[in-house]
Design a protein around this motif. Sequence first.
Motif, PDB file in Angstrom:
ATOM      1  N   LYS A   1      17.654  24.553  -1.250  1.00 23.49           N
ATOM      2  CA  LYS A   1      17.780  24.175   0.154  1.00 23.49           C
ATOM      3  C   LYS A   1      16.458  24.589   0.787  1.00 23.49           C
ATOM      4  O   LYS A   1      16.027  25.722   0.631  1.00 23.49           O
ATOM      5  CB  LYS A   1      18.951  24.899   0.817  1.00 23.49           C
ATOM      6  N   ILE A   2      15.816  23.654   1.461  1.00 22.54           N
ATOM      7  CA  ILE A   2      14.476  23.912   1.983  1.00 22.54           C
ATOM      8  C   ILE A   2      14.359  23.483   3.442  1.00 22.54           C
ATOM      9  O   ILE A   2      15.145  22.676   3.927  1.00 22.54           O
ATOM     10  CB  ILE A   2      13.410  23.162   1.148  1.00 22.54           C
ATOM     11  N   ASP A   3      13.354  24.046   4.112  1.00 22.24           N
ATOM     12  CA  ASP A   3      13.000  23.511   5.429  1.00 22.24           C
ATOM     13  C   ASP A   3      11.619  22.860   5.374  1.00 22.24           C
ATOM     14  O   ASP A   3      11.269  22.053   6.219  1.00 22.24           O
ATOM     15  CB  ASP A   3      13.081  24.570   6.518  1.00 22.24           C
ATOM     16  N   LYS A   4      10.844  23.191   4.301  1.00 17.84           N
ATOM     17  CA  LYS A   4       9.527  22.579   4.133  1.00 17.84           C
ATOM     18  C   LYS A   4       9.083  22.774   2.688  1.00 17.84           C
ATOM     19  O   LYS A   4       9.302  23.834   2.100  1.00 17.84           O
ATOM     20  CB  LYS A   4       8.529  23.239   5.081  1.00 17.84           C
ATOM     21  N   VAL A   5       8.434  21.746   2.128  1.00 21.18           N
ATOM     22  CA  VAL A   5       7.912  21.847   0.765  1.00 21.18           C
ATOM     23  C   VAL A   5       6.746  20.871   0.612  1.00 21.18           C
ATOM     24  O   VAL A   5       6.727  19.814   1.234  1.00 21.18           O
ATOM     25  CB  VAL A   5       9.008  21.575  -0.299  1.00 21.18           C
ATOM     26  N   THR A   6       5.780  21.266  -0.220  1.00 27.53           N
ATOM     27  CA  THR A   6       4.672  20.391  -0.599  1.00 27.53           C
ATOM     28  C   THR A   6       4.584  20.376  -2.115  1.00 27.53           C
ATOM     29  O   THR A   6       4.578  21.429  -2.749  1.00 27.53           O
ATOM     30  CB  THR A   6       3.331  20.890  -0.006  1.00 27.53           C
ATOM     31  N   LEU A   7       4.542  19.182  -2.688  1.00 29.65           N
ATOM     32  CA  LEU A   7       4.386  19.008  -4.136  1.00 29.65           C
ATOM     33  C   LEU A   7       3.111  18.224  -4.385  1.00 29.65           C
ATOM     34  O   LEU A   7       2.864  17.220  -3.727  1.00 29.65           O
ATOM     35  CB  LEU A   7       5.571  18.238  -4.718  1.00 29.65           C
ATOM     36  N   GLU A   8       2.308  18.689  -5.350  1.00 32.55           N
ATOM     37  CA  GLU A   8       1.096  17.979  -5.740  1.00 32.55           C
ATOM     38  C   GLU A   8       1.036  17.873  -7.245  1.00 32.55           C
ATOM     39  O   GLU A   8       1.452  18.787  -7.962  1.00 32.55           O
ATOM     40  CB  GLU A   8      -0.143  18.719  -5.242  1.00 32.55           C
ATOM     41  N   SER A   9       0.498  16.749  -7.733  1.00 35.03           N
ATOM     42  CA  SER A   9       0.396  16.534  -9.169  1.00 35.03           C
ATOM     43  C   SER A   9      -0.772  15.597  -9.466  1.00 35.03           C
ATOM     44  O   SER A   9      -1.080  14.709  -8.668  1.00 35.03           O
ATOM     45  CB  SER A   9       1.694  15.920  -9.698  1.00 35.03           C
ATOM     46  N   ASN A  10      -1.420  15.810 -10.611  1.00 30.95           N
ATOM     47  CA  ASN A  10      -2.435  14.862 -11.066  1.00 30.95           C
ATOM     48  C   ASN A  10      -1.774  13.555 -11.474  1.00 30.95           C
ATOM     49  O   ASN A  10      -2.362  12.485 -11.352  1.00 30.95           O
ATOM     50  CB  ASN A  10      -3.238  15.435 -12.228  1.00 30.95           C
ATOM     51  N   ASP A  11      -0.561  13.637 -12.003  1.00 27.99           N
ATOM     52  CA  ASP A  11       0.230  12.455 -12.350  1.00 27.99           C
ATOM     53  C   ASP A  11       1.045  12.055 -11.131  1.00 27.99           C
ATOM     54  O   ASP A  11       1.401  12.886 -10.301  1.00 27.99           O
ATOM     55  CB  ASP A  11       1.185  12.763 -13.505  1.00 27.99           C
ATOM     56  N   GLN A  12       1.365  10.769 -11.036  1.00 25.42           N
ATOM     57  CA  GLN A  12       2.171  10.327  -9.907  1.00 25.42           C
ATOM     58  C   GLN A  12       3.582  10.897  -9.989  1.00 25.42           C
ATOM     59  O   GLN A  12       4.195  10.919 -11.060  1.00 25.42           O
ATOM     60  CB  GLN A  12       2.222   8.810  -9.843  1.00 25.42           C
ATOM     61  N   LEU A  13       4.071  11.362  -8.860  1.00 24.83           N
ATOM     62  CA  LEU A  13       5.439  11.846  -8.733  1.00 24.83           C
ATOM     63  C   LEU A  13       6.327  10.678  -8.366  1.00 24.83           C
ATOM     64  O   LEU A  13       5.972   9.865  -7.512  1.00 24.83           O
ATOM     65  CB  LEU A  13       5.524  12.923  -7.652  1.00 24.83           C
ATOM     66  N   VAL A  14       7.489  10.582  -8.991  1.00 28.61           N
ATOM     67  CA  VAL A  14       8.458   9.547  -8.651  1.00 28.61           C
ATOM     68  C   VAL A  14       9.376  10.157  -7.595  1.00 28.61           C
ATOM     69  O   VAL A  14      10.033  11.157  -7.838  1.00 28.61           O
ATOM     70  CB  VAL A  14       9.278   9.110  -9.882  1.00 28.61           C
ATOM     71  N   VAL A  15       9.393   9.546  -6.420  1.00 26.52           N
ATOM     72  CA  VAL A  15      10.144  10.085  -5.292  1.00 26.52           C
ATOM     73  C   VAL A  15      11.203   9.080  -4.875  1.00 26.52           C
ATOM     74  O   VAL A  15      10.901   7.911  -4.647  1.00 26.52           O
ATOM     75  CB  VAL A  15       9.202  10.383  -4.101  1.00 26.52           C
ATOM     76  N   CYS A  16      12.455   9.540  -4.784  1.00 30.03           N
ATOM     77  CA  CYS A  16      13.555   8.707  -4.315  1.00 30.03           C
ATOM     78  C   CYS A  16      13.956   9.199  -2.934  1.00 30.03           C
ATOM     79  O   CYS A  16      14.415  10.322  -2.784  1.00 30.03           O
ATOM     80  CB  CYS A  16      14.734   8.794  -5.284  1.00 30.03           C
ATOM     81  N   LEU A  17      13.774   8.345  -1.936  1.00 21.40           N
ATOM     82  CA  LEU A  17      14.157   8.665  -0.568  1.00 21.40           C
ATOM     83  C   LEU A  17      15.173   7.640  -0.101  1.00 21.40           C
ATOM     84  O   LEU A  17      14.851   6.462   0.015  1.00 21.40           O
ATOM     85  CB  LEU A  17      12.939   8.647   0.366  1.00 21.40           C
TER      86      LEU A  17
END
Length: 109
Positions: free
Chosen positions: A64-80
């Motif tokens: 459970k978060i209120d803020k997060v940052t994710l970084e990667s050299n490879d593309q991240l697959v994001v489902c929104l």
Amino acid sequence: GRDWSSDVCSSDLCAPFADTFDSLADFVIVDKISRLKFIGMIKGYEVGAHLTNKKYEKIVHYRKIDKVTLESNDQLVVCLDGEIFYYNKVEVEVIHNGIKMLFPKNKHE
């Protein structure tokens, strides 16, 4: 009535511990897995067991978060909200009282 934030992904329980009123986002990360392993997880996902089943605890990460940052050299697959996007950097922040939620009466009770 019932808090139906936990099943916003159709009838599946993608975030079974979600609470519309806790001012937090339920954040689930699944490590890269084979298609076969993914298919084996679907039944558990449909009922929300992907977060509680011990056999998935090393590949499914829940916070459970209120803020997060994710970084990667490879593309991240994001489902929104059911839509798939590809990014190298993702920033998510909950804005308390940022939108007004309207729920239909007797929906999902």
